[in-house]
Design a protein around this motif. Sequence first.
Motif, mmCIF file in Angstrom:
data_model
loop_
_atom_site.group_PDB
_atom_site.id
_atom_site.type_symbol
_atom_site.label_atom_id
_atom_site.label_comp_id
_atom_site.label_asym_id
_atom_site.label_seq_id
_atom_site.Cartn_x
_atom_site.Cartn_y
_atom_site.Cartn_z
ATOM 1 N N GLU A 17 35.817 30.802 42.407
ATOM 2 C CA GLU A 17 36.899 30.453 41.492
ATOM 3 C C GLU A 17 36.800 31.243 40.194
ATOM 4 N N GLU A 18 35.588 31.431 39.701
ATOM 5 C CA GLU A 18 35.410 32.178 38.459
ATOM 6 C C GLU A 18 35.897 33.611 38.598
ATOM 7 N N GLN A 19 35.599 34.236 39.753
ATOM 8 C CA GLN A 19 36.028 35.616 39.951
ATOM 9 C C GLN A 19 37.553 35.709 40.063
ATOM 10 N N PHE A 20 38.164 34.764 40.750
ATOM 11 C CA PHE A 20 39.623 34.787 40.862
ATOM 12 C C PHE A 20 40.282 34.483 39.522
ATOM 13 N N GLU A 21 39.655 33.627 38.744
ATOM 14 C CA GLU A 21 40.211 33.310 37.432
ATOM 15 C C GLU A 21 40.179 34.519 36.505
ATOM 16 N N ILE A 22 39.158 35.360 36.648
ATOM 17 C CA ILE A 22 39.091 36.575 35.837
ATOM 18 C C ILE A 22 40.291 37.470 36.136
ATOM 19 N N LEU A 23 40.515 37.749 37.414
ATOM 20 C CA LEU A 23 41.588 38.665 37.799
ATOM 21 C C LEU A 23 42.966 38.097 37.486
ATOM 22 N N SER A 24 43.170 36.834 37.815
ATOM 23 C CA SER A 24 44.490 36.234 37.584
ATOM 24 C C SER A 24 44.715 35.937 36.107
ATOM 25 N N PHE B 21 54.021 37.999 44.293
ATOM 26 C CA PHE B 21 52.609 38.146 43.963
ATOM 27 C C PHE B 21 52.390 38.973 42.699
ATOM 28 N N GLN B 22 51.361 38.589 41.934
ATOM 29 C CA GLN B 22 51.014 39.294 40.709
ATOM 30 C C GLN B 22 50.384 40.660 41.033
ATOM 31 N N PRO B 23 50.453 41.597 40.086
ATOM 32 C CA PRO B 23 49.925 42.946 40.328
ATOM 33 C C PRO B 23 48.458 42.985 40.744
ATOM 34 N N TRP B 24 47.602 42.105 40.194
ATOM 35 C CA TRP B 24 46.180 42.168 40.543
ATOM 36 C C TRP B 24 45.967 41.927 42.028
ATOM 37 N N TYR C 281 44.019 38.066 33.608
ATOM 38 C CA TYR C 281 44.330 39.262 32.823
ATOM 39 C C TYR C 281 45.779 39.245 32.354
ATOM 40 N N SER C 282 46.000 39.855 31.199
ATOM 41 C CA SER C 282 47.368 39.992 30.717
ATOM 42 C C SER C 282 48.171 40.815 31.718
ATOM 43 N N ASP D 58 36.935 54.291 28.799
ATOM 44 C CA ASP D 58 37.832 54.264 27.639
ATOM 45 C C ASP D 58 38.963 55.279 27.767
ATOM 46 N N GLU D 59 38.678 56.396 28.464
ATOM 47 C CA GLU D 59 39.691 57.436 28.599
ATOM 48 C C GLU D 59 40.841 57.006 29.501
ATOM 49 N N ALA D 60 40.619 55.968 30.283
ATOM 50 C CA ALA D 60 41.676 55.512 31.187
ATOM 51 C C ALA D 60 42.788 54.801 30.445
ATOM 52 N N GLY D 61 42.517 54.374 29.222
ATOM 53 C CA GLY D 61 43.546 53.754 28.413
ATOM 54 C C GLY D 61 43.872 52.325 28.785
ATOM 55 N N ILE D 62 42.948 51.653 29.500
ATOM 56 C CA ILE D 62 43.176 50.267 29.889
ATOM 57 C C ILE D 62 42.701 49.347 28.766
ATOM 58 N N ASN D 63 43.339 48.214 28.623
ATOM 59 C CA ASN D 63 42.982 47.272 27.576
ATOM 60 C C ASN D 63 41.498 46.923 27.612
ATOM 61 N N ASP D 64 40.936 46.675 26.435
ATOM 62 C CA ASP D 64 39.521 46.329 26.339
ATOM 63 C C ASP D 64 39.175 45.076 27.119
ATOM 64 N N GLU D 65 40.132 44.175 27.285
ATOM 65 C CA GLU D 65 39.846 42.922 27.971
ATOM 66 C C GLU D 65 39.401 43.164 29.411
#
Length: 325
Positions: A204-211, A157-160, A213-214, A259-266
């Motif tokens: 499907e749209e919500q799952f597509e967002i999470l899956s 399974f993927q991290p998300w 991600y880079s 922004d302070e969390a350092g996570i990608n802008d995407e």
Amino acid sequence: MKKLLLSLFTLLLAGVLTACSSGEDATETEDTADNSSATEEDGAAEGTEEESGEGNGGFLWKVESGDTEMYLQGTIHLGNDDFYPLDPAIEEAFDSADVVLPEFNLLEETPSQQEVLEYATYEDDSTLEEELPEDTYAELASIFEENGLDLESMNEFQPWFVEMMLLELVTMTSDVDSQAAVDLYFLEKATEDGKEIVSLESAEEQFEILSGYSMETQIQTLELAVDGYDEAGEEMEELADAWLKGDIESMESMSAGYDEAGINDEYMEELNDKRNMDMANSLDEILQEDSGQVYFVFVGTAHFTVDPSIITELEEKGYDVEHVY
């Protein structure tokens, strides 16, 4: 920063946690619906003297266009029977609606287990153990072991998706859960009342967002969830309490400093920004049609409080958005 991810997921994604919940079945969902209805009836009998602005919840706005009224209700994708009924202002707004608009209809549109697995698993021979830093994997394995689970069985399974499972484990240690979510409460009431239900998005749209991600972003958010696991149950209860009190400042602070969390802008662009713009455009089309109906929109609260929000987008289109409660 650890609290940030918890807040965003429970305030932005309606059905992911519900769909990813393990060990849930239709009987439990039906029991939750029955309990919610009973609680609502009891609360109505006991709370007849309660005035608007003194009950559970908040985050209700209103916008008008010609003869059309639209209520905008921020929800939390968690709850328990003690949440209901909500404040009279919210209940009255819902009751007046001809059409309700959720993120999507959790009662009818949740993907099957097989569909979820297709989103959740790697398309190649990659494994979770290979992708995660060694110390993160070890800490995650320890958490799973504490809950009677074997992380090795999750390697495909993927991290998300593993992060969603981790969030579900957190709900098991708190006094709130996804099966009594505010979204489900409104959907059950709408179904019982025979109201028209029009989804703003799809599962499907919500799952597509999470899956979609880079892998870098997925790993970053999972690492934050693992680091904050021990405090997450208490923080989830604090989040629920802030929602019940209609505490906008607290809710905004829980999503501040991203922004302070350092996570990608995407991450926020996909999870919040683009979705808010799309939903605001859909609501704008309805308001411009001016059908003369009353609409009740209910989506995660962060969609109304994290800029660019649905509210700021509507205001930029020229609408006067009133904060009701």
